[in-house]
Design a protein around this motif. Structure first.
Motif, PDB file in Angstrom:
ATOM      1  N   LEU A  57       0.844  -1.193   0.000  1.00  0.00           N
ATOM      2  CA  LEU A  57       0.000   0.000   0.000  1.00  0.00           C
ATOM      3  C   LEU A  57       0.877   1.239   0.000  1.00  0.00           C
ATOM      4  O   LEU A  57       1.863   1.315   0.732  1.00  0.00           O
ATOM      5  CB  LEU A  57      -0.904   0.012   1.241  1.00  0.00           C
ATOM      6  CG  LEU A  57      -1.830   1.204   1.408  1.00  0.00           C
ATOM      7  CD1 LEU A  57      -2.915   1.180   0.329  1.00  0.00           C
ATOM      8  CD2 LEU A  57      -2.447   1.206   2.788  1.00  0.00           C
ATOM      9  N   GLU A  58       0.513   2.209  -0.836  1.00  0.00           N
ATOM     10  CA  GLU A  58       1.188   3.499  -0.871  1.00  0.00           C
ATOM     11  C   GLU A  58       0.126   4.581  -0.779  1.00  0.00           C
ATOM     12  O   GLU A  58      -1.019   4.374  -1.177  1.00  0.00           O
ATOM     13  CB  GLU A  58       1.981   3.667  -2.163  1.00  0.00           C
ATOM     14  CG  GLU A  58       3.086   2.648  -2.335  1.00  0.00           C
ATOM     15  CD  GLU A  58       3.753   2.726  -3.695  1.00  0.00           C
ATOM     16  OE1 GLU A  58       3.443   3.637  -4.488  1.00  0.00           O
ATOM     17  OE2 GLU A  58       4.592   1.862  -3.969  1.00  0.00           O
ATOM     18  N   ILE A  59       0.498   5.739  -0.268  1.00  0.00           N
ATOM     19  CA  ILE A  59      -0.432   6.859  -0.161  1.00  0.00           C
ATOM     20  C   ILE A  59       0.272   8.127  -0.617  1.00  0.00           C
ATOM     21  O   ILE A  59       1.430   8.359  -0.265  1.00  0.00           O
ATOM     22  CB  ILE A  59      -0.986   7.002   1.277  1.00  0.00           C
ATOM     23  CG1 ILE A  59      -2.064   8.086   1.338  1.00  0.00           C
ATOM     24  CG2 ILE A  59       0.105   7.237   2.278  1.00  0.00           C
ATOM     25  CD1 ILE A  59      -2.904   8.060   2.598  1.00  0.00           C
ATOM     26  N   THR A  60      -0.411   8.913  -1.421  1.00  0.00           N
ATOM     27  CA  THR A  60       0.169  10.163  -1.900  1.00  0.00           C
ATOM     28  C   THR A  60       0.038  11.234  -0.814  1.00  0.00           C
ATOM     29  O   THR A  60      -0.831  11.134   0.065  1.00  0.00           O
ATOM     30  CB  THR A  60      -0.531  10.658  -3.178  1.00  0.00           C
ATOM     31  OG1 THR A  60      -1.883  11.007  -2.851  1.00  0.00           O
ATOM     32  CG2 THR A  60      -0.486   9.620  -4.277  1.00  0.00           C
ATOM     33  N   HIS A  69      -3.145  14.361   3.180  1.00  0.00           N
ATOM     34  CA  HIS A  69      -3.699  15.661   3.567  1.00  0.00           C
ATOM     35  C   HIS A  69      -5.236  15.604   3.579  1.00  0.00           C
ATOM     36  O   HIS A  69      -5.878  16.129   4.500  1.00  0.00           O
ATOM     37  CB  HIS A  69      -3.197  16.738   2.608  1.00  0.00           C
ATOM     38  CG  HIS A  69      -3.705  18.101   2.919  1.00  0.00           C
ATOM     39  ND1 HIS A  69      -3.243  18.843   3.990  1.00  0.00           N
ATOM     40  CD2 HIS A  69      -4.650  18.853   2.321  1.00  0.00           C
ATOM     41  CE1 HIS A  69      -3.891  19.985   4.024  1.00  0.00           C
ATOM     42  NE2 HIS A  69      -4.751  20.023   3.019  1.00  0.00           N
ATOM     43  N   PHE A  70      -5.814  14.961   2.581  1.00  0.00           N
ATOM     44  CA  PHE A  70      -7.271  14.838   2.488  1.00  0.00           C
ATOM     45  C   PHE A  70      -7.841  14.121   3.712  1.00  0.00           C
ATOM     46  O   PHE A  70      -8.814  14.575   4.322  1.00  0.00           O
ATOM     47  CB  PHE A  70      -7.651  14.092   1.203  1.00  0.00           C
ATOM     48  CG  PHE A  70      -9.122  13.906   1.024  1.00  0.00           C
ATOM     49  CD1 PHE A  70      -9.899  14.902   0.465  1.00  0.00           C
ATOM     50  CD2 PHE A  70      -9.744  12.725   1.416  1.00  0.00           C
ATOM     51  CE1 PHE A  70     -11.272  14.734   0.297  1.00  0.00           C
ATOM     52  CE2 PHE A  70     -11.103  12.540   1.252  1.00  0.00           C
ATOM     53  CZ  PHE A  70     -11.870  13.555   0.690  1.00  0.00           C
ATOM     54  N   ILE A  97      -3.202   5.032  -2.920  1.00  0.00           N
ATOM     55  CA  ILE A  97      -4.334   5.858  -2.523  1.00  0.00           C
ATOM     56  C   ILE A  97      -4.020   7.290  -2.935  1.00  0.00           C
ATOM     57  O   ILE A  97      -2.981   7.835  -2.582  1.00  0.00           O
ATOM     58  CB  ILE A  97      -4.584   5.792  -1.005  1.00  0.00           C
ATOM     59  CG1 ILE A  97      -4.803   4.350  -0.556  1.00  0.00           C
ATOM     60  CG2 ILE A  97      -5.783   6.659  -0.627  1.00  0.00           C
ATOM     61  CD1 ILE A  97      -4.904   4.190   0.947  1.00  0.00           C
ATOM     62  N   ASP A  98      -4.935   7.885  -3.694  1.00  0.00           N
ATOM     63  CA  ASP A  98      -4.754   9.251  -4.174  1.00  0.00           C
ATOM     64  C   ASP A  98      -6.087   9.991  -4.076  1.00  0.00           C
ATOM     65  O   ASP A  98      -7.093   9.416  -3.653  1.00  0.00           O
ATOM     66  CB  ASP A  98      -4.248   9.227  -5.620  1.00  0.00           C
ATOM     67  CG  ASP A  98      -3.564  10.517  -6.033  1.00  0.00           C
ATOM     68  OD1 ASP A  98      -3.494  11.466  -5.223  1.00  0.00           O
ATOM     69  OD2 ASP A  98      -3.091  10.581  -7.181  1.00  0.00           O
ATOM     70  N   LEU A 134     -11.177  10.060  -2.318  1.00  0.00           N
ATOM     71  CA  LEU A 134     -10.075   9.114  -2.427  1.00  0.00           C
ATOM     72  C   LEU A 134     -10.322   8.123  -3.542  1.00  0.00           C
ATOM     73  O   LEU A 134     -11.469   7.703  -3.783  1.00  0.00           O
ATOM     74  CB  LEU A 134      -9.912   8.341  -1.116  1.00  0.00           C
ATOM     75  CG  LEU A 134      -9.454   9.136   0.097  1.00  0.00           C
ATOM     76  CD1 LEU A 134      -9.330   8.216   1.303  1.00  0.00           C
ATOM     77  CD2 LEU A 134      -8.139   9.841  -0.157  1.00  0.00           C
ATOM     78  N   VAL A 135      -9.243   7.757  -4.242  1.00  0.00           N
ATOM     79  CA  VAL A 135      -9.291   6.703  -5.250  1.00  0.00           C
ATOM     80  C   VAL A 135      -8.187   5.700  -4.932  1.00  0.00           C
ATOM     81  O   VAL A 135      -7.154   6.055  -4.388  1.00  0.00           O
ATOM     82  CB  VAL A 135      -9.136   7.254  -6.692  1.00  0.00           C
ATOM     83  CG1 VAL A 135     -10.325   8.086  -7.094  1.00  0.00           C
ATOM     84  CG2 VAL A 135      -7.854   8.025  -6.855  1.00  0.00           C
TER      85      VAL A 135
END
Length: 98
Positions: A34-37, A42-43, A87-88, A94-95
Motif C-alpha cells: 500500500l502506498e499513499i500520496t 492531507h485529504f 491511494i490518491d 479518495l481513489v
C-alpha cells in the motif's frame, strides 16, 4: 487544570501517517503493498480533524474512507498482489489505483 494546545495540521497528518503505516503492515503480511500520496494523506487529515475533538475522529475517518473500500476490493478480488495499491485524491475523494 491541564491545558492542551490544539493540534496543528502537520501533527494531524503525522497521526494519519501512523495509522496508515499500521494498515500497510497488516496488508504487507498478506502480500499486498500500500502506498499513499501526500494529497491523500492531507485529504484524510482534513476529513478527520475536528477542532472540538482533535484527532479522535481520525481513526473513524480512516476506517470509513480507507479500510471499508480496501476490504470490499480485497473480497471482490479486485486487488492485484503483484502491484501496489496507491491511494490518491481525484474529484474531491479518495481513489484506489492498483
Amino acid at each position: 487544570i491541564i491545558m492542551f494546545t490544539p493540534l496543528n495540521e502537520h501533527e494531524i497528518e503525522q497521526i494519519v501517517l501512523l495509522q496508515i503505516n499500521n494498515i500497510k503492515r497488516m496488508l504487507y503480511a498478506n502480500g499486498i503493498t500500500l502506498e499513499i500520496t501526500p494529497k491523500a494523506l492531507h485529504f484524510i487529515a482534513q476529513e478527520g480533524y475536528n477542532p472540538e475533538f482533535g484527532a479522535r475522529p481520525v481513526k473513524r475517518v480512516i476506517h470509513r474512507l480507507v479500510l471499508n473500500q480496501l476490504s470490499k476490493d480485497i473480497l471482490a478480488q479486485k486487488i492485484d498482489k503483484d502491484r501496489p495499491i496507491v491511494i490518491d485524491v481525484e474529484h474531491g475523494g479518495l481513489v484506489f489505483n492498483n
